[in-house]
Write a protein that holds these residues in place. Structure first.
Motif, mmCIF file in Angstrom:
data_model
loop_
_atom_site.group_PDB
_atom_site.id
_atom_site.type_symbol
_atom_site.label_atom_id
_atom_site.label_comp_id
_atom_site.label_asym_id
_atom_site.label_seq_id
_atom_site.Cartn_x
_atom_site.Cartn_y
_atom_site.Cartn_z
ATOM 1 N N ASN A 54 0.803 -1.213 0.000
ATOM 2 C CA ASN A 54 0.000 0.000 0.000
ATOM 3 C C ASN A 54 0.841 1.270 0.000
ATOM 4 O OD1 ASN A 54 -2.304 -1.489 -0.019
ATOM 5 N ND2 ASN A 54 -2.584 -1.455 2.197
ATOM 6 N N ASN A 55 2.050 1.221 0.562
ATOM 7 C CA ASN A 55 2.888 2.416 0.617
ATOM 8 C C ASN A 55 3.814 2.524 -0.593
ATOM 9 O OD1 ASN A 55 4.698 0.420 1.152
ATOM 10 N ND2 ASN A 55 5.352 1.198 3.143
ATOM 11 N N ASN A 56 3.520 1.774 -1.671
ATOM 12 C CA ASN A 56 4.279 1.808 -2.920
ATOM 13 C C ASN A 56 5.711 1.319 -2.790
ATOM 14 O OD1 ASN A 56 2.105 2.692 -4.412
ATOM 15 N ND2 ASN A 56 2.571 4.851 -4.071
ATOM 16 N N GLU A 59 6.929 -5.462 -1.131
ATOM 17 C CA GLU A 59 6.925 -6.276 0.075
ATOM 18 C C GLU A 59 8.191 -7.119 0.081
ATOM 19 O OE1 GLU A 59 3.359 -8.551 0.374
ATOM 20 O OE2 GLU A 59 2.094 -6.804 0.040
ATOM 21 N N MET A 60 8.630 -7.467 1.259
ATOM 22 C CA MET A 60 9.872 -8.210 1.379
ATOM 23 C C MET A 60 9.617 -9.488 2.157
ATOM 24 S SD MET A 60 13.458 -7.432 1.559
ATOM 25 C CE MET A 60 14.722 -8.447 2.241
ATOM 26 N N GLU A 145 13.094 -0.083 6.396
ATOM 27 C CA GLU A 145 11.726 0.403 6.565
ATOM 28 C C GLU A 145 11.467 1.626 5.685
ATOM 29 O OE1 GLU A 145 8.857 2.087 10.078
ATOM 30 O OE2 GLU A 145 10.361 0.604 10.600
ATOM 31 N N GLY A 146 10.397 1.552 4.895
ATOM 32 C CA GLY A 146 9.992 2.667 4.052
ATOM 33 C C GLY A 146 10.778 2.808 2.761
ATOM 34 N N GLU A 147 11.722 1.912 2.505
ATOM 35 C CA GLU A 147 12.523 1.983 1.288
ATOM 36 C C GLU A 147 12.300 0.740 0.437
ATOM 37 O OE1 GLU A 147 16.658 2.843 1.848
ATOM 38 O OE2 GLU A 147 16.266 4.265 3.457
ATOM 39 N N THR A 148 12.612 0.862 -0.827
ATOM 40 C CA THR A 148 12.543 -0.266 -1.728
ATOM 41 C C THR A 148 13.679 -1.235 -1.408
ATOM 42 O OG1 THR A 148 11.635 1.148 -3.462
ATOM 43 C CG2 THR A 148 12.608 -0.944 -4.161
#
Length: 172
Positions: A54-56, A59-60, A145-148
């Protein structure tokens, strides 16, 4: 005096980590297990196929997905495999106690920061010796967290202790 040595050691490790993060494609030694370019191609392909959350950010999936039988180096042995496998699972499971049991006594607690990130450990990409230590480079995908998520290589430094047992004495 011992405290000063510990502080200098931690500072040196931090400097190595910062420099390693600057250019993760830089490789100083030739691979003995498989090439880094193969790792980069696989990890980039996996990242491109990962669905977006959802946050673009992709997923990992954390894990230890190393084919241990694929490692072919005269420097590698079963004792190292057990130590490395224990530490990698501890990092993925975010288990500080297991992580520190797998490390040499002088560095326990130093690498707890790794438990804050997500790792998908994929292969041992090179093994070589430097100054009496065996350096084992592990290709992975790192999720901050928050990064690709991105390809990342961790190097685990093995050294034999006074009893002849192999211990991980540093991670870069």
């Amino acid at each position: 005096m011992r405290r000063k040595i510990q502080v200098l050691f931690v500072a040196a490790c931090a400097a190595m980590i910062v420099s390693a993060c600057a250019d993760p494609s830089f490789e100083t030694e030739p691979s003995t297990a498989s090439s880094t370019s193969d790792t980069t191609e696989k990890t980039e392909k996996q990242l491109n196929e990962t669905p977006l959350a959802n946050n673009n950010t992709p997923e990992m999936t954390s894990g230890v997905n190393i084919d241990w039988d694929d490692i072919d180096s005269p420097l590698w042995n079963e004792e190292m495999r057990e130590e490395l496998e224990t530490v990698l699972h501890a990092i993925v499971d975010k288990d500080a106690e297991a992580l520190n049991k797998g490390l040499g006594p002088d560095v326990q607690g130093v690498f707890d920061y790794m438990l804050q990130n997500e790792y998908d450990f994929q292969e041992v990409s090179s093994i070589h010796e430097e100054y009496g230590k065996v350096l084992v480079q592990v290709g992975s995908i790192l999720g901050l967290e928050g990064e690709t998520p991105k390809p990342y290589n961790c190097t685990f430094y093995f050294e034999q202790d006074e009893t002849g047992e192999w211990r991980i004495v540093s991670i870069d």
